[in-house]
Design an enzyme around this catalytic site. Sequence first.
Site, PDB file in Angstrom:
ATOM      1  N   ASP A  67      74.545   3.197  -8.658  1.00  0.00           N
ATOM      2  CA  ASP A  67      74.492   4.503  -9.319  1.00  0.00           C
ATOM      3  C   ASP A  67      75.074   5.601  -8.436  1.00  0.00           C
ATOM      4  O   ASP A  67      75.228   6.740  -8.895  1.00  0.00           O
ATOM      5  CB  ASP A  67      73.059   4.851  -9.721  1.00  0.00           C
ATOM      6  N   ASP A  73      77.632  11.332  -4.142  1.00  0.00           N
ATOM      7  CA  ASP A  73      76.183  11.312  -3.910  1.00  0.00           C
ATOM      8  C   ASP A  73      75.832  11.103  -2.439  1.00  0.00           C
ATOM      9  O   ASP A  73      75.365  10.050  -2.031  1.00  0.00           O
ATOM     10  CB  ASP A  73      75.512  10.238  -4.776  1.00  0.00           C
ATOM     11  N   GLY A  95      68.023  13.058 -12.409  1.00  0.00           N
ATOM     12  CA  GLY A  95      66.630  13.456 -12.301  1.00  0.00           C
ATOM     13  C   GLY A  95      66.431  14.874 -11.818  1.00  0.00           C
ATOM     14  O   GLY A  95      65.330  15.420 -11.928  1.00  0.00           O
ATOM     15  N   ARG A  96      67.488  15.482 -11.298  1.00  0.00           N
ATOM     16  CA  ARG A  96      67.368  16.872 -10.836  1.00  0.00           C
ATOM     17  C   ARG A  96      68.696  17.613 -10.907  1.00  0.00           C
ATOM     18  O   ARG A  96      68.833  18.715 -10.371  1.00  0.00           O
ATOM     19  CB  ARG A  96      66.865  16.895  -9.400  1.00  0.00           C
ATOM     20  N   ARG A 104      79.534   7.085 -13.276  1.00  0.00           N
ATOM     21  CA  ARG A 104      79.229   6.166 -12.182  1.00  0.00           C
ATOM     22  C   ARG A 104      79.293   4.717 -12.681  1.00  0.00           C
ATOM     23  O   ARG A 104      79.266   4.463 -13.889  1.00  0.00           O
ATOM     24  CB  ARG A 104      77.810   6.442 -11.654  1.00  0.00           C
TER      25      ARG A 104
END
Length: 486
Positions: free
Chosen positions: A252, A262, A92-93, A183
Amino acid sequence: MKSLDDLDFDNRFARLGGAFSTEVLPDPIAEPRLVVASPAALALLDLPAETSDEALFAELFGGHKLWSEAEPRAMVYSGHQFGSYNPRLGDGRGLLLGEVINQAGEHWDLHLKGAGQTPYSRMGDGRAVLRSSIREFLASEALPALGIPSSRALCVIGSSTPVWREKKESAATLLRLAPSHVRFGHFEYFYYTRQHDQLKQLAAFVLEHHFADCNAAERPYAAMFRQVVERNAELIARWQAYGFCHGVMNTDNMSILGITFDYGPYAFLDDFDANHICNHSDDAGRYSFSNQVPIAHWNLAALAQALTPLVEVDELRASLDLFLPLYQAHYLDLMRRRLGLGVAAENDHALVQELLQRMQGSAVDYSLFFRRLGEETPERALASLRDDFVDREAFDRWAEAYRRRVEEEGGDQESRRRRMHAVNPLYVLRNYLAQQAIEAAEQGDYTEVRLLHQVLSRPFEEQPGMERFTRRPPDWGRHLEISCSS
């Protein structure tokens, strides 16, 4: 040595096609400037340790310039978040800029976090803030120094671009390195959307490039899943042994390679608390420190479900059943070494568990306990540590059992000290240290974050003049809970 503007690309994931990712160009941040860079991560790309051309770093990783061979793409995936399935997540980014080959023939993903909106932004602005970017940078380089597998961080770029979270903050980007960004959630996406051809294509890609030794097995995908289980068992054992709490173990956020991935509201334990929750959004404590082992197993089961079109259920279950015994063996070996014990004994598990029970509720600093335990002879070290425990009689009983155990192994104190100091860090990434570095960086002073990164890159060595980084947290810095907001 290579130069930053002359890297060799081989974008294998991009060649999988549009079902797996979407082409997106980075959205530049305003007035980009280099906050911090990692010499160790630069070396992975055969780049010099010094960052003399800071303007080039800022241009490339601030989104203003691209290599001609780069193919920036946002990856699609799904995942279970706090136990509930979210059918469409994706980058998303962040953007996978491409894959760079170093002189050893290794492929490294270049992933730019905070690169702007993508088709998967889900109403978000596509930005990362300086605060969270610094936290991920520090952890990405601190964990490998402790021997914990992790994605890496090349640099953080700050900017004057404003973003709004709980308050107005400044946008930043982080350049993340990893051999792969695949992932568990990638497999879940193609399984739950019933795109089984793409699921097999993804599995074949991962098998070829990251688990090539499994190709010789009679059933390669089953062998690959078993290796994923084995890698995760060792990873979680290292987290638990060194007191690392991830905070958001959604599927994820789980790497297919078994590396820490992450970073969000993570923490290293200060006082030992088996039930510590580092994420203030985790009201139920799903991802508490003590739950990381069963959650890792749960996540592996979710991955196994996604692989059922490719692997027999009985084989998947057999591999899942290996997780806990493998974890326990790795964990006990690590804890044995942290206690300065070189030979396995029947009562080692009880010795470790009894120590942790004595620590619980005693405000014992988890990291410093092991470091201090190796400083002197067992008798002297145990006497000085005794006052940190609430139930001193119970600690005395543990101390006597430990002293006898050390005596049985024999050996001289200097060898014991060297052995223990090689596995028990003096410097750990405490949340209050990260917070102090962040607050300075938000005022434009990057000295503290660069110094902290430098200290954490050599966690086991005494570094003259750096004593302040060994201190227990002040009252305001104890048991900090960090937000997912980034």
